[in-house]
Design a protein around this motif. Structure first.
Motif, short mmCIF file in Angstrom:
data_model
loop_
_atom_site.label_atom_id
_atom_site.label_comp_id
_atom_site.label_asym_id
_atom_site.label_seq_id
_atom_site.Cartn_x
_atom_site.Cartn_y
_atom_site.Cartn_z
N ASN A 41 6.83 -3.01 13.38
CA ASN A 41 6.11 -2.55 12.19
C ASN A 41 4.88 -3.41 11.91
N TYR A 42 4.99 -4.72 12.16
CA TYR A 42 3.82 -5.59 12.03
C TYR A 42 2.76 -5.19 13.07
N ARG A 43 3.22 -4.86 14.27
CA ARG A 43 2.28 -4.47 15.33
C ARG A 43 1.62 -3.13 14.98
N LEU A 44 2.39 -2.18 14.50
CA LEU A 44 1.84 -0.88 14.12
C LEU A 44 0.79 -1.04 13.03
N ALA A 45 1.12 -1.82 11.99
CA ALA A 45 0.17 -2.02 10.89
C ALA A 45 -1.09 -2.72 11.39
N SER A 46 -0.93 -3.64 12.34
CA SER A 46 -2.09 -4.33 12.91
C SER A 46 -3.03 -3.34 13.58
N ILE A 47 -2.46 -2.45 14.36
CA ILE A 47 -3.26 -1.44 15.07
C ILE A 47 -3.94 -0.49 14.09
N LYS A 48 -3.19 -0.05 13.10
CA LYS A 48 -3.72 0.92 12.15
C LYS A 48 -4.83 0.34 11.28
N LEU A 49 -4.67 -0.92 10.89
CA LEU A 49 -5.62 -1.53 9.95
C LEU A 49 -6.71 -2.35 10.62
N GLY A 50 -6.50 -2.68 11.90
CA GLY A 50 -7.46 -3.55 12.57
C GLY A 50 -7.38 -4.98 12.07
N VAL A 51 -6.19 -5.38 11.62
CA VAL A 51 -5.93 -6.74 11.14
C VAL A 51 -4.81 -7.32 11.97
N ASP A 52 -4.96 -8.55 12.47
CA ASP A 52 -3.97 -9.13 13.37
C ASP A 52 -2.80 -9.71 12.59
N LEU A 53 -1.84 -8.87 12.27
CA LEU A 53 -0.65 -9.31 11.55
C LEU A 53 0.41 -9.89 12.50
N VAL A 54 0.22 -9.71 13.78
CA VAL A 54 1.15 -10.26 14.75
C VAL A 54 0.94 -11.75 14.88
N PRO B 174 1.44 -13.07 10.52
CA PRO B 174 2.21 -12.15 9.68
C PRO B 174 2.08 -12.44 8.19
N ALA B 175 1.73 -13.67 7.84
CA ALA B 175 1.57 -14.01 6.42
C ALA B 175 0.45 -13.23 5.76
N GLU B 176 -0.46 -12.65 6.57
CA GLU B 176 -1.54 -11.83 6.02
C GLU B 176 -0.99 -10.62 5.28
N ALA B 177 0.23 -10.23 5.61
CA ALA B 177 0.85 -9.09 4.92
C ALA B 177 1.15 -9.40 3.46
N LEU B 178 1.02 -10.68 3.07
CA LEU B 178 1.20 -11.07 1.68
C LEU B 178 -0.11 -11.05 0.90
N ALA B 179 -1.23 -10.93 1.60
CA ALA B 179 -2.52 -10.86 0.92
C ALA B 179 -2.57 -9.57 0.11
N PRO B 180 -2.90 -9.63 -1.18
CA PRO B 180 -2.86 -8.44 -2.04
C PRO B 180 -3.60 -7.23 -1.47
N ASP B 181 -4.82 -7.42 -0.96
CA ASP B 181 -5.59 -6.29 -0.43
C ASP B 181 -4.93 -5.69 0.81
N THR B 182 -4.51 -6.56 1.73
CA THR B 182 -3.87 -6.08 2.96
C THR B 182 -2.54 -5.39 2.64
N ALA B 183 -1.77 -6.00 1.76
CA ALA B 183 -0.48 -5.41 1.38
C ALA B 183 -0.67 -4.05 0.71
N ALA B 184 -1.75 -3.91 -0.06
CA ALA B 184 -2.03 -2.62 -0.71
C ALA B 184 -2.31 -1.54 0.32
N LYS B 185 -3.08 -1.89 1.33
CA LYS B 185 -3.39 -0.92 2.40
C LYS B 185 -2.12 -0.52 3.15
N ILE B 186 -1.28 -1.50 3.45
CA ILE B 186 -0.03 -1.21 4.17
C ILE B 186 0.82 -0.23 3.36
N LEU B 187 0.98 -0.50 2.08
CA LEU B 187 1.80 0.36 1.24
C LEU B 187 1.22 1.76 1.08
N VAL B 188 -0.05 1.83 0.70
CA VAL B 188 -0.65 3.12 0.37
C VAL B 188 -0.88 3.98 1.61
N ILE B 189 -1.54 3.41 2.63
CA ILE B 189 -1.80 4.18 3.84
C ILE B 189 -0.49 4.47 4.57
#
Length: 216
Positions: free
Chosen positions: A118-131, A134-149
């Motif tokens: 799931n971290y890899r999928l979100a990385s591909i979809k958002l163009g953000v290296d969460l692999v 992974p702590a980037e998934a706690l950033a409010p903006d990034t987390a918002a994109k993961i949830l909404v998109i």
């Protein structure tokens, strides 16, 4: 007749639950990063009722904080891993086949992004290296994109928000399948009713159809 009566009772019970929820702070659009999530929902073209469900999910998954959190609500990564290890050792995670958290793939964000794939999928979809980070998934903006998109496009379970919530109506009960089966579905549906009322007052989606709660 019985189905009609059951649906009516469900609507009434959800209305009472929504009223109670409002007293608990549910529906408060100024709590935590709620306004950020609303902006992301608007940016992605979500209906008011869809946004309401996103906010309801966030309230549930974050324990009412409306901020990105780690799994187990740990303050640090080390604490999250330790808590999950302890639960695993006591047999409290029977649905887990392997300790995914030890490599850092425990839940993070508004919606608990979990597992490497799931971290890899979100990385591909958002163009953000969460692999790599992974702590980037706690950033409010990034987390918002993961949830909404993720909710809009069906990343988490293959089910999309529009499968349950659209211009024909809002199945707030069934929409839990977008995230996690039917776990706490009624509770989150009541939260969504409260958030929908709050969003309506702000003028969000004034041209859309009035949502109706469908029983499942």
């Amino acid at each position: 007749m019985l189905k009609t009566l059951a649906a009516a009772c469900l609507t009434i019970s959800l209305s009472f639950a929504a009223a109670f929820a409002a007293k608990s702070g549910i529906g408060d659009l100024d709590r935590g990063y709620t306004r950020l999530l609303i902006s992301e929902c608007k940016l992605r073209g979500l209906l008011r009722s869809q946004c309401a469900y996103v906010l309801a999910t966030t309230f549930h998954e974050t324990g009412g904080l409306m901020t990105p959190v780690r799994e187990t609500f740990a303050a640090t990564d080390r604490q999250a891993i330790a808590r999950l290890d302890a639960a695993w050792a006591k047999g409290k995670l029977p649905w887990v086949s392997s300790p995914y958290w030890r490599q850092g793939w425990f839940g993070r964000g508004y919606v608990q992004l979990t597992h490497y794939y799931n971290y890899r999928l979100a990385s591909i979809k958002l163009g953000v290296d969460l692999v790599s980070d992974p702590a980037e998934a706690l950033a409010p903006d990034t987390a918002a994109k993961i949830l909404v998109i993720g909710s809009k496009d069906g990343w988490f379970t293959g089910k999309k928000l529009s499968d349950y919530i659209n211009l024909r109506g809002a199945d707030f009960l069934g929409a839990r399948r977008v995230i996690n089966g039917t776990d706490c579905a009624s509770k989150i549906a009541a939260h969504a009713v409260a958030y929908d009322a709050s969003l309506e007052q702000t003028g969000y989606g004034v041209a859309e159809a009035t949502p109706k709660i469908a029983a499942r």
